[in-house]
Scaffold this motif. Sequence first.
Motif, PDB file in Angstrom:
ATOM      1  N   ILE B  27      43.494  34.070  39.079  1.00 55.17           N
ATOM      2  CA  ILE B  27      42.589  34.629  37.886  1.00 55.17           C
ATOM      3  C   ILE B  27      41.146  34.493  38.439  1.00 55.17           C
ATOM      4  O   ILE B  27      40.550  35.566  38.194  1.00 55.17           O
ATOM      5  CB  ILE B  27      42.687  33.960  36.818  1.00 55.17           C
ATOM      6  CG1 ILE B  27      44.128  33.698  36.096  1.00 55.17           C
ATOM      7  CG2 ILE B  27      41.500  34.042  35.665  1.00 55.17           C
ATOM      8  CD1 ILE B  27      44.460  32.755  34.952  1.00 55.17           C
ATOM      9  N   SER B  30      40.641  37.557  40.832  1.00 52.34           N
ATOM     10  CA  SER B  30      40.679  38.863  40.098  1.00 52.34           C
ATOM     11  C   SER B  30      39.410  39.197  39.353  1.00 52.34           C
ATOM     12  O   SER B  30      38.779  40.155  39.420  1.00 52.34           O
ATOM     13  CB  SER B  30      41.889  38.911  39.063  1.00 52.34           C
ATOM     14  OG  SER B  30      42.938  38.600  39.614  1.00 52.34           O
ATOM     15  N   TRP B  31      38.833  38.086  39.003  1.00 56.22           N
ATOM     16  CA  TRP B  31      37.700  38.110  38.018  1.00 56.22           C
ATOM     17  C   TRP B  31      36.403  38.453  38.959  1.00 56.22           C
ATOM     18  O   TRP B  31      35.670  39.278  38.729  1.00 56.22           O
ATOM     19  CB  TRP B  31      37.676  37.037  37.232  1.00 56.22           C
ATOM     20  CG  TRP B  31      36.145  37.030  36.270  1.00 56.22           C
ATOM     21  CD1 TRP B  31      36.022  37.733  35.192  1.00 56.22           C
ATOM     22  CD2 TRP B  31      34.832  36.095  36.751  1.00 56.22           C
ATOM     23  NE1 TRP B  31      34.879  37.466  34.601  1.00 56.22           N
ATOM     24  CE2 TRP B  31      34.160  36.658  35.519  1.00 56.22           C
ATOM     25  CE3 TRP B  31      34.441  35.213  37.577  1.00 56.22           C
ATOM     26  CZ2 TRP B  31      32.826  35.954  35.351  1.00 56.22           C
ATOM     27  CZ3 TRP B  31      33.194  34.752  37.379  1.00 56.22           C
ATOM     28  CH2 TRP B  31      32.389  35.014  36.476  1.00 56.22           C
ATOM     29  N   ARG B  33      36.522  39.838  42.087  1.00 56.36           N
ATOM     30  CA  ARG B  33      36.459  41.373  42.486  1.00 56.36           C
ATOM     31  C   ARG B  33      36.376  42.276  41.519  1.00 56.36           C
ATOM     32  O   ARG B  33      35.560  43.119  41.646  1.00 56.36           O
ATOM     33  CB  ARG B  33      37.993  41.400  43.116  1.00 56.36           C
ATOM     34  CG  ARG B  33      38.132  43.029  43.776  1.00 56.36           C
ATOM     35  CD  ARG B  33      39.349  42.946  44.386  1.00 56.36           C
ATOM     36  NE  ARG B  33      39.941  44.502  44.281  1.00 56.36           N
ATOM     37  CZ  ARG B  33      39.723  45.482  45.096  1.00 56.36           C
ATOM     38  NH1 ARG B  33      38.392  45.331  45.720  1.00 56.36           N
ATOM     39  NH2 ARG B  33      40.221  46.752  44.801  1.00 56.36           N
ATOM     40  N   ALA B  34      36.603  42.041  40.405  1.00 56.43           N
ATOM     41  CA  ALA B  34      36.629  42.951  39.153  1.00 56.43           C
ATOM     42  C   ALA B  34      34.870  43.078  39.128  1.00 56.43           C
ATOM     43  O   ALA B  34      34.291  44.102  38.872  1.00 56.43           O
ATOM     44  CB  ALA B  34      37.049  42.710  37.819  1.00 56.43           C
TER      45      ALA B  34
END
Lengths: 242, 68
Positions: B27, B30-31, B33-34
């Motif tokens: 998680i 992902s956060w 990189r976003a």
Amino acid sequence: MSIWEYANPKKFMETTARLMPWLVALTAVTLIPGLVWGYFFSPEAENFGTSVKIIYLHVPSAFIAINAWIMMLVASLIWLVRRHHVSVLAAKAAAPIGLTMTLIALITGAIWGQPMWGTWWAWDPRLTSFLVLFIFYLGYMALWEAIENPDTAADLTSILCIVGSVFALLSRYATLFWPQGLHQDASLSLDKAEHVADVYHRPLVLSIIGFVLLFITLVLYRTRTEVRARRLKALQARERMA
Amino acid sequence: MMPDLGKYETVILSSYGASLLLIALLILASWIRARRVQRELSRMEEHRRHAKRPSGPPDAGAGAKEDS
């Protein structure tokens, strides 16, 4: 309205932006109670003692590990047939999630196997096919990173995904093909007589629903990032040419 | 509140610990990189908007001051 409308990145971004808060909330209200129920309130099993509590992690993660690859296969086929970028970006977004879930299934299985089977690892058909699936996930992600042209990378990773599907299916049905392994049959079955008792079944189903929702939420979130990253790459390329 | 895990305490705690850690890392990655991609894209789009803007007089406000 057709599902292919979501192949349009703008439509996909608008729709998923509205969906994300709901999905996050739904994931939290299923995954957390599922795991808390399993860990704190499920009873000991006759054969396995308290170690049965591992199934609330092991079974859902293994379920996602296999089905993430199947989802990637469908998305890759859509890319190969219809050339929709969002579908192949969804496959790319799903791979690290599948890899993590495969790793969780392998680690929890090994930790559980040590006291139960007397070994961390055995070259059992299901364990081995899971290890191969893990390697396929790594290979799939490495291939995306290795190729500069995104369309070529999408084509080649899609083909790799089709090849790897054999192992995803093998992981699911290995105990049927080679029943001589250490790994027991599926914990859940449509046949009530075959699956685990209700007292374990209910928290397990809730955990699986939580893991499925976590997977969907993360895939959509990561796909949104991939759509943005693709636009960023295109803008950078245009800038360089100008 | 804490269940008695008996002889499988290490097995269960290490399984839950490792799994929750891996999910948290997924998680978090992902956060991060976003956020990075979104920040770079915003900067690039802002840059393009400035580049596209039609070039007017260098400083209209300064001209108005001089007139008065």
